[in-house]
Scaffold this motif. Structure first.
Motif, mmCIF file in Angstrom:
data_model
loop_
_atom_site.group_PDB
_atom_site.id
_atom_site.type_symbol
_atom_site.label_atom_id
_atom_site.label_comp_id
_atom_site.label_asym_id
_atom_site.label_seq_id
_atom_site.Cartn_x
_atom_site.Cartn_y
_atom_site.Cartn_z
ATOM 1 N N LYS A 170 37.822 25.877 39.851
ATOM 2 C CA LYS A 170 39.037 27.192 40.092
ATOM 3 C C LYS A 170 39.017 28.194 41.403
ATOM 4 O O LYS A 170 37.650 28.392 41.905
ATOM 5 N N ARG A 201 38.292 31.911 42.148
ATOM 6 C CA ARG A 201 37.864 32.573 40.980
ATOM 7 C C ARG A 201 38.364 33.612 41.388
ATOM 8 O O ARG A 201 39.213 35.023 40.814
ATOM 9 N N CYS A 240 41.913 36.191 41.067
ATOM 10 C CA CYS A 240 41.441 36.297 40.266
ATOM 11 C C CYS A 240 41.371 38.157 40.259
ATOM 12 O O CYS A 240 42.964 38.286 39.127
ATOM 13 N N ASP A 255 46.632 34.919 36.707
ATOM 14 C CA ASP A 255 45.486 34.683 35.325
ATOM 15 C C ASP A 255 44.968 33.283 36.123
ATOM 16 O O ASP A 255 45.540 32.290 36.332
ATOM 17 N N ILE A 256 43.494 33.231 35.970
ATOM 18 C CA ILE A 256 42.816 32.246 35.808
ATOM 19 C C ILE A 256 43.519 30.996 35.493
ATOM 20 O O ILE A 256 43.281 30.139 36.203
ATOM 21 N N GLU A 257 44.280 31.032 33.969
ATOM 22 C CA GLU A 257 44.669 29.577 33.230
ATOM 23 C C GLU A 257 45.625 29.136 34.388
ATOM 24 O O GLU A 257 46.077 27.995 33.817
ATOM 25 N N ASP A 258 46.272 30.473 35.276
ATOM 26 C CA ASP A 258 47.047 29.741 35.969
ATOM 27 C C ASP A 258 47.034 28.853 36.901
ATOM 28 O O ASP A 258 47.641 28.413 38.289
ATOM 29 N N GLU A 301 42.608 23.455 38.882
ATOM 30 C CA GLU A 301 41.094 23.167 38.696
ATOM 31 C C GLU A 301 41.321 22.146 40.278
ATOM 32 O O GLU A 301 41.976 21.324 39.962
ATOM 33 N N TRP A 320 49.803 23.211 45.154
ATOM 34 C CA TRP A 320 50.305 23.824 44.616
ATOM 35 C C TRP A 320 49.150 24.743 45.412
ATOM 36 O O TRP A 320 49.016 25.989 45.241
#
Length: 170
Positions: free
Chosen positions: A73, A75, A78, A83-86, A89, A152
């Motif tokens: 991801k 990273r 961030c 947010d890392i969840e957004d 991968e 993305w």
């Protein structure tokens, strides 16, 4: 199956004096220089005048375990409040992550001046002491006119632009 061994020798090293953490956390890189080894100094002839250079480097601090990572991801985004969840991968070949089978870096750097064997630059995203494998001028022949990115990457770029007011590539 055979393995081809490739032997590359550095032509110089990155110098800036910033800690790895400062570089890692920098959004736009740090100022510094690429110091070319004496035996390659003649290769700098007529490089002055180019506003940018392409530096190809060996990411010497990438561990053997990091070389096995194939999905990541973004990273570093961030640090920009995403947010890392957004973050999706993606495969390492869809990123500039240092975690990759062959830890080779490609950086486009703004040239501030050349002094002897030192090319003073901005936007360094490489650690102090990183071995430099090659330097190429960034010229108009390398500018991509019809750049396309996946959805993305466009979305991440939009979010960065909203947060920072400028475009920084994911």
């Amino acid at each position: 199956m055979s393995c081809t061994e490739i032997c590359l020798r550095p032509i110089g090293f990155v110098r800036h004096g910033f800690s790895d953490e400062v570089v890692r956390n920098s959004v736009e890189g740090v100022p510094g220089c690429v110091e070319v080894l004496p035996e390659y100094a003649d290769g700098l002839l007529n490089l002055e005048g180019f506003s940018h250079i392409i530096v190809i480097a060996f990411l010497h601090k990438t561990s053997e375990d990091d070389r096995k990572v194939l999905r990541v991801k973004h990273r570093r985004l961030c640090r920009l409040g995403i947010d890392i969840e957004d973050l999706p991968e993606v495969g390492v070949f869809a990123t500039d992550s240092p975690h990759r089978p062959n830890p080779i870096a490609l950086s486009i750097l703004r040239v501030r001046g050349i002094e002897g064997r030192k090319i003073h630059v901005e936007n360094l995203d490489l650690f102090d002491g990183t071995p430099v494998l090659d330097i190429k001028p960034y010229d108009r022949g390398r500018v991509v006119q019809d750049l396309k990115q996946p959805w993305w990457a466009e979305e991440l770029e939009r979010r960065i632009r909203e947060r920072l007011g400028k475009t920084i590539t994911p």
